[in-house]
Design a protein around this motif. Structure first.
Motif, PDB file in Angstrom:
ATOM      1  N   GLY A   1     -42.137  -1.633  38.189  1.00 33.04           N
ATOM      2  CA  GLY A   1     -42.901  -2.589  37.343  1.00 33.04           C
ATOM      3  C   GLY A   1     -42.627  -2.854  35.957  1.00 33.04           C
ATOM      4  O   GLY A   1     -43.133  -3.364  35.263  1.00 33.04           O
ATOM      5  N   LEU A   2     -41.373  -2.023  35.483  1.00 34.92           N
ATOM      6  CA  LEU A   2     -40.904  -2.089  34.134  1.00 34.92           C
ATOM      7  C   LEU A   2     -39.788  -2.954  33.984  1.00 34.92           C
ATOM      8  O   LEU A   2     -38.978  -3.299  34.606  1.00 34.92           O
ATOM      9  N   TRP A   3     -39.800  -3.702  32.836  1.00 33.86           N
ATOM     10  CA  TRP A   3     -38.664  -4.823  32.574  1.00 33.86           C
ATOM     11  C   TRP A   3     -37.530  -3.931  31.746  1.00 33.86           C
ATOM     12  O   TRP A   3     -37.891  -3.498  30.608  1.00 33.86           O
ATOM     13  N   HIS A   4     -36.326  -3.983  32.336  1.00 31.70           N
ATOM     14  CA  HIS A   4     -35.212  -3.430  31.596  1.00 31.70           C
ATOM     15  C   HIS A   4     -34.477  -4.694  31.018  1.00 31.70           C
ATOM     16  O   HIS A   4     -34.157  -5.664  31.589  1.00 31.70           O
ATOM     17  N   ILE A   5     -33.987  -4.455  29.651  1.00 33.86           N
ATOM     18  CA  ILE A   5     -33.131  -5.564  29.205  1.00 33.86           C
ATOM     19  C   ILE A   5     -31.743  -5.313  29.933  1.00 33.86           C
ATOM     20  O   ILE A   5     -31.149  -4.514  29.804  1.00 33.86           O
ATOM     21  N   GLU A   6     -31.093  -6.472  30.501  1.00 26.22           N
ATOM     22  CA  GLU A   6     -29.896  -6.258  31.047  1.00 26.22           C
ATOM     23  C   GLU A   6     -28.631  -6.895  30.188  1.00 26.22           C
ATOM     24  O   GLU A   6     -27.701  -6.547  30.403  1.00 26.22           O
ATOM     25  N   THR A   7     -28.987  -8.043  29.615  1.00 23.25           N
ATOM     26  CA  THR A   7     -28.015  -8.732  28.827  1.00 23.25           C
ATOM     27  C   THR A   7     -28.791  -9.629  27.672  1.00 23.25           C
ATOM     28  O   THR A   7     -29.879  -9.956  27.795  1.00 23.25           O
ATOM     29  N   ILE A   8     -27.999  -9.190  26.506  1.00 23.17           N
ATOM     30  CA  ILE A   8     -28.257 -10.001  25.446  1.00 23.17           C
ATOM     31  C   ILE A   8     -27.112 -11.011  25.152  1.00 23.17           C
ATOM     32  O   ILE A   8     -25.924 -10.685  24.815  1.00 23.17           O
ATOM     33  N   PHE A   9     -27.487 -12.267  25.355  1.00 21.48           N
ATOM     34  CA  PHE A   9     -26.724 -13.488  24.989  1.00 21.48           C
ATOM     35  C   PHE A   9     -26.753 -14.049  23.489  1.00 21.48           C
ATOM     36  O   PHE A   9     -27.925 -13.990  22.999  1.00 21.48           O
ATOM     37  N   SER A  10     -25.876 -14.250  22.915  1.00 21.12           N
ATOM     38  CA  SER A  10     -25.621 -14.818  21.588  1.00 21.12           C
ATOM     39  C   SER A  10     -24.954 -16.077  21.730  1.00 21.12           C
ATOM     40  O   SER A  10     -23.917 -15.823  22.299  1.00 21.12           O
ATOM     41  N   PHE A  11     -25.117 -17.104  20.849  1.00 21.09           N
ATOM     42  CA  PHE A  11     -24.298 -18.493  21.089  1.00 21.09           C
ATOM     43  C   PHE A  11     -23.991 -19.011  19.638  1.00 21.09           C
ATOM     44  O   PHE A  11     -24.642 -18.899  18.689  1.00 21.09           O
ATOM     45  N   GLU A  12     -22.665 -19.567  19.601  1.00 18.59           N
ATOM     46  CA  GLU A  12     -22.454 -20.163  18.654  1.00 18.59           C
ATOM     47  C   GLU A  12     -22.172 -21.800  18.711  1.00 18.59           C
ATOM     48  O   GLU A  12     -21.901 -22.116  19.902  1.00 18.59           O
ATOM     49  N   LEU A  13     -22.700 -22.595  18.011  1.00 17.19           N
ATOM     50  CA  LEU A  13     -22.811 -23.880  18.162  1.00 17.19           C
ATOM     51  C   LEU A  13     -21.889 -24.596  17.305  1.00 17.19           C
ATOM     52  O   LEU A  13     -21.688 -24.463  15.965  1.00 17.19           O
ATOM     53  N   LYS A  14     -21.149 -25.851  17.619  1.00 14.74           N
ATOM     54  CA  LYS A  14     -20.291 -26.781  16.953  1.00 14.74           C
ATOM     55  C   LYS A  14     -20.842 -28.123  17.253  1.00 14.74           C
ATOM     56  O   LYS A  14     -20.850 -28.384  18.288  1.00 14.74           O
ATOM     57  N   ASN A  15     -21.132 -28.852  16.241  1.00 17.30           N
ATOM     58  CA  ASN A  15     -21.322 -30.166  16.473  1.00 17.30           C
ATOM     59  C   ASN A  15     -22.412 -30.387  17.689  1.00 17.30           C
ATOM     60  O   ASN A  15     -22.478 -31.588  18.437  1.00 17.30           O
ATOM     61  N   GLY A  16     -23.290 -29.589  17.620  1.00 15.61           N
ATOM     62  CA  GLY A  16     -24.628 -29.568  18.399  1.00 15.61           C
ATOM     63  C   GLY A  16     -24.422 -29.227  19.728  1.00 15.61           C
ATOM     64  O   GLY A  16     -25.342 -29.558  20.690  1.00 15.61           O
ATOM     65  N   ILE A  17     -23.448 -28.696  20.070  1.00 20.61           N
ATOM     66  CA  ILE A  17     -22.999 -28.006  21.378  1.00 20.61           C
ATOM     67  C   ILE A  17     -22.563 -26.619  21.507  1.00 20.61           C
ATOM     68  O   ILE A  17     -22.006 -26.274  20.089  1.00 20.61           O
ATOM     69  N   ILE A  18     -22.435 -26.052  22.713  1.00 11.56           N
ATOM     70  CA  ILE A  18     -21.977 -24.647  22.537  1.00 11.56           C
ATOM     71  C   ILE A  18     -20.878 -24.412  22.499  1.00 11.56           C
ATOM     72  O   ILE A  18     -19.686 -25.080  23.259  1.00 11.56           O
ATOM     73  N   SER A  19     -20.151 -23.742  21.572  1.00 12.88           N
ATOM     74  CA  SER A  19     -18.868 -23.470  21.227  1.00 12.88           C
ATOM     75  C   SER A  19     -18.346 -22.006  21.970  1.00 12.88           C
ATOM     76  O   SER A  19     -17.285 -21.919  22.540  1.00 12.88           O
ATOM     77  N   LYS A  20     -19.274 -20.939  21.677  1.00 14.79           N
ATOM     78  CA  LYS A  20     -18.770 -19.534  22.036  1.00 14.79           C
ATOM     79  C   LYS A  20     -20.090 -19.131  22.616  1.00 14.79           C
ATOM     80  O   LYS A  20     -21.102 -19.268  22.258  1.00 14.79           O
ATOM     81  N   ILE A  21     -19.945 -18.388  23.607  1.00 14.07           N
ATOM     82  CA  ILE A  21     -20.901 -17.505  24.321  1.00 14.07           C
ATOM     83  C   ILE A  21     -20.746 -15.854  24.246  1.00 14.07           C
ATOM     84  O   ILE A  21     -19.606 -15.668  24.646  1.00 14.07           O
ATOM     85  N   TYR A  22     -21.398 -15.168  23.696  1.00 16.70           N
ATOM     86  CA  TYR A  22     -21.143 -13.819  23.786  1.00 16.70           C
ATOM     87  C   TYR A  22     -22.429 -13.005  24.771  1.00 16.70           C
ATOM     88  O   TYR A  22     -23.431 -13.289  24.656  1.00 16.70           O
TER      89      TYR A  22
ATOM     90  N   GLN B   1     -23.677  -9.443  25.662  1.00 17.33           N
ATOM     91  CA  GLN B   1     -23.627  -7.725  25.475  1.00 17.33           C
ATOM     92  C   GLN B   1     -24.520  -7.267  26.696  1.00 17.33           C
ATOM     93  O   GLN B   1     -25.679  -7.589  26.774  1.00 17.33           O
ATOM     94  N   ARG B   2     -23.712  -6.490  27.709  1.00 16.29           N
ATOM     95  CA  ARG B   2     -24.197  -6.047  28.759  1.00 16.29           C
ATOM     96  C   ARG B   2     -24.129  -4.268  28.846  1.00 16.29           C
ATOM     97  O   ARG B   2     -24.940  -3.946  29.741  1.00 16.29           O
ATOM     98  N   ASN B   3     -23.441  -4.018  28.040  1.00 21.76           N
ATOM     99  CA  ASN B   3     -23.086  -2.390  28.004  1.00 21.76           C
ATOM    100  C   ASN B   3     -24.437  -2.062  27.668  1.00 21.76           C
ATOM    101  O   ASN B   3     -25.092  -1.855  26.588  1.00 21.76           O
ATOM    102  N   PRO B   4     -24.842  -0.915  28.761  1.00 22.73           N
ATOM    103  CA  PRO B   4     -26.197  -0.328  28.337  1.00 22.73           C
ATOM    104  C   PRO B   4     -26.387   0.574  27.307  1.00 22.73           C
ATOM    105  O   PRO B   4     -27.477   0.862  26.568  1.00 22.73           O
TER     106      PRO B   4
END
Length: 309
Positions: free
Chosen positions: A275-296, A298-301
């Motif tokens: 019943g414990l929550w583990h962080i599995e992935t942290i996403f970060s996003f770069e936007l250009k002109n109001g839409i997504i340009s890059k998605i990162y 991070q999954r390495n534990p």
């Protein structure tokens, strides 16, 4: 009070004052060493080593504590960076820096300095040699003079200028301009992820730039795409195949839209048998002109030090 007791108390007071003085600069030192290394855990280790060295030093004779601490931190970070670059040459898959939710960043940054924590900027810094990276950060981000930088790094003032110019050219030739971010950016990310879970290709396509990129770091320890995906259609297929799951599976996962390294991001967590929550992935996003340009992603534990909550 005996002379012995007085001496012990005086020694204790000096140490206490040294600790308080060091704590004034701890966050600043971590911010510099993190930008040097792209790793919060390594940055914290370095600053801990600096703290030990500080406490072993007669700090009363140090005229400028901040400069002294920055010089020691810079040199320790330089040594660590040289070792890190060698290990990244044989890194499994795509290397990405560690990231942190903004709520856990323990120092204040100006708007300009916030951009130097963005994932894309930290990846750009990987194009610099260790000494170039140190000089560039000390000048561009920390805004020290070339004379001061020369003293920190152990080079001449003229050399520090040349190194900075060379580093700046490398960075400027590849640097991109992205949007400024606010809470509307988080709404866009939520819409993107919800559409991925529902398998709605049309909405995802509207939110992705045609030349968007997807980067994923598993470090060879968990599943991750080992190369950068440069085509929007492939990114769409990937996200739908991963997140368009049945209700039974989706109940074991949750996500939080939040700012990560001053970028719009998502923290994806998984529920374990206890019943414990583990962080599995942290996403970060770069936007250009109001839409997504890059998605990162991070999954390495080893780089998800937030752990269990």
């Amino acid at each position: 009070m005996s002379h012995f007791t007085f001496t012990i108390r005086l020694s204790y007071m000096k140490e206490e004052n040294s600790i308080k003085q060091f704590d004034l600069y701890r966050g600043f030192l971590i911010s510099v060493s993190y930008r040097m290394l792209g790793s919060f855990s390594e940055a914290e280790d370095i600053v801990q080593d600096v703290a030990i060295e500080w406490l072993r030093t007669d700090t009363e004779i140090i005229e400028n504590p901040k400069a002294w601490l920055l010089r020691v931190t810079t040199n320790k970070a330089l040594d660590a960076l040289k070792r890190a670059y060698k290990s990244r040459e044989v890194y499994t898959g795509t290397w990405l820096p560690e990231v942190l939710p903004d709520s856990l960043i323990t120092w204040d940054d100006t708007v300009q300095h916030k951009e130097s924590l963005h994932t894309s900027f930290l990846i750009l810094l990987e194009n610099l040699k260790p000494k170039e990276r140190a000089v560039f950060i000390l000048r561009e981000v920390v805004e020290y003079s070339f004379k001061e930088i020369a003293e920190f790094v152990g080079i001449t003032e003229a050399n520090s200028r040349k190194i900075f110019e060379r580093a700046s050219q490398k960075i400027s030739s590849k640097k991109e301009t992205f949007d400024k971010y606010d809470h509307n950016s988080l709404d866009l990310i939520r819409t993107f992820f919800d559409a991925s879970c529902k398998g709605d290709k049309n909405i995802i396509k509207e939110l992705l730039a045609p030349d968007s990129e997807f980067w994923s770091d598993g470090g060879g320890k968990v599943s991750a795409v080992r190369v950068v995906i440069y085509e929007a259609q492939k990114i769409i297929r990937f996200f739908i195949s991963i997140f368009s799951t049945n209700n039974e599976q989706s109940s074991k996962f949750k996500y939080e839209a939040t700012f990560v390294n001053h970028l719009p991001g998502l923290i994806l967590s998984r529920l374990d048998e206890k019943g414990l929550w583990h962080i599995e992935t942290i996403f970060s996003f770069e936007l250009k002109n109001g839409i997504i340009s890059k998605i990162y992603a991070q999954r390495n534990p080893d780089k998800l030090s937030l752990g269990i909550f």
